[in-house]
Design an enzyme around this catalytic site. Structure first.
Site, mmCIF file in Angstrom:
data_model
loop_
_atom_site.group_PDB
_atom_site.id
_atom_site.type_symbol
_atom_site.label_atom_id
_atom_site.label_comp_id
_atom_site.label_asym_id
_atom_site.label_seq_id
_atom_site.Cartn_x
_atom_site.Cartn_y
_atom_site.Cartn_z
ATOM 1 N N CYS A 59 -10.513 39.465 45.734
ATOM 2 C CA CYS A 59 -9.757 38.719 44.722
ATOM 3 C C CYS A 59 -8.443 38.168 45.261
ATOM 4 O O CYS A 59 -7.792 37.371 44.610
ATOM 5 C CB CYS A 59 -9.492 39.590 43.498
ATOM 6 S SG CYS A 59 -8.407 40.969 43.831
ATOM 7 N N CYS A 129 -6.905 45.748 39.483
ATOM 8 C CA CYS A 129 -5.457 45.679 39.676
ATOM 9 C C CYS A 129 -4.818 47.057 39.492
ATOM 10 O O CYS A 129 -3.947 47.451 40.265
ATOM 11 C CB CYS A 129 -4.837 44.674 38.704
ATOM 12 S SG CYS A 129 -5.427 42.987 38.953
#
Length: 166
Positions: A59, A129
């Protein structure tokens, strides 16, 4: 003049309509993204500083989290971060630095990505995250402990070297 569809997309008109992106994130994510806490860095060569550098190549998020530890008490006295990535990665980093300050090393190792994700109400697609934030905390603690062992090892070797050289 903007067409109605453009106005909706930009969040203009239509009784306070929000942009699509604003609806996806909890207000805490937006707050930590707009007002990140503890942005910056410490000297990585400082023996009281532990640095965790983690990334997710899939990502593109890269997170550097640093802790400053009081050697006498083992308490984290300060923390900072620099993150290249999406708003959720920045918010996760910001929250992580807030949560580690003032805690003992053992305590921060118990901080789980699920707690960060729940606090920020991250959508499932952004859970990586919070995982990066947990990994960064662990990496910073590991780095600090490795420096500490090395410095203690050097101190222990020093008298032996002096005796051998005498």
């Amino acid at each position: 003049m903007l067409r109605p569809a453009s106005k909706r997309l930009l969040g203009l008109g239509f009784r306070g309509a929000q942009t699509p992106a604003a609806r996806l994130y909890h207000e805490r994510v937006v707050d930590h993204y707009n007002n990140p806490r503890n942005v910056g860095s410490f000297d990585k060569n400082d023996p009281t500083v532990g640095t965790g550098l983690v990334g997710a190549p899939a990502c593109g998020d890269v997170m550097k989290l640093q802790i400053k530890v009081d050697d006498q008490t083992g308490k984290i006295v300060d923390a900072c971060f620099k993150t290249f990535g999406c708003g959720s990665a920045i918010a996760s980093s910001s929250v992580a630095t807030e949560w580690v300050k003032g805690k003992q090393m053992e305590e921060v190792l118990s901080i789980k990505n699920t707690e960060i994700a729940k606090h920020l109400s991250l959508p499932p697609v952004k859970l990586h995250c919070s995982m990066l934030a947990e990994d960064a905390i662990k990496a910073a603690v590991k780095d600090y402990e490795a420096k500490r062992v090395k410095s203690n090892g050097d101190l222990e070797d020093a008298p032996a070297e002096k005796a051998a050289n005498a």
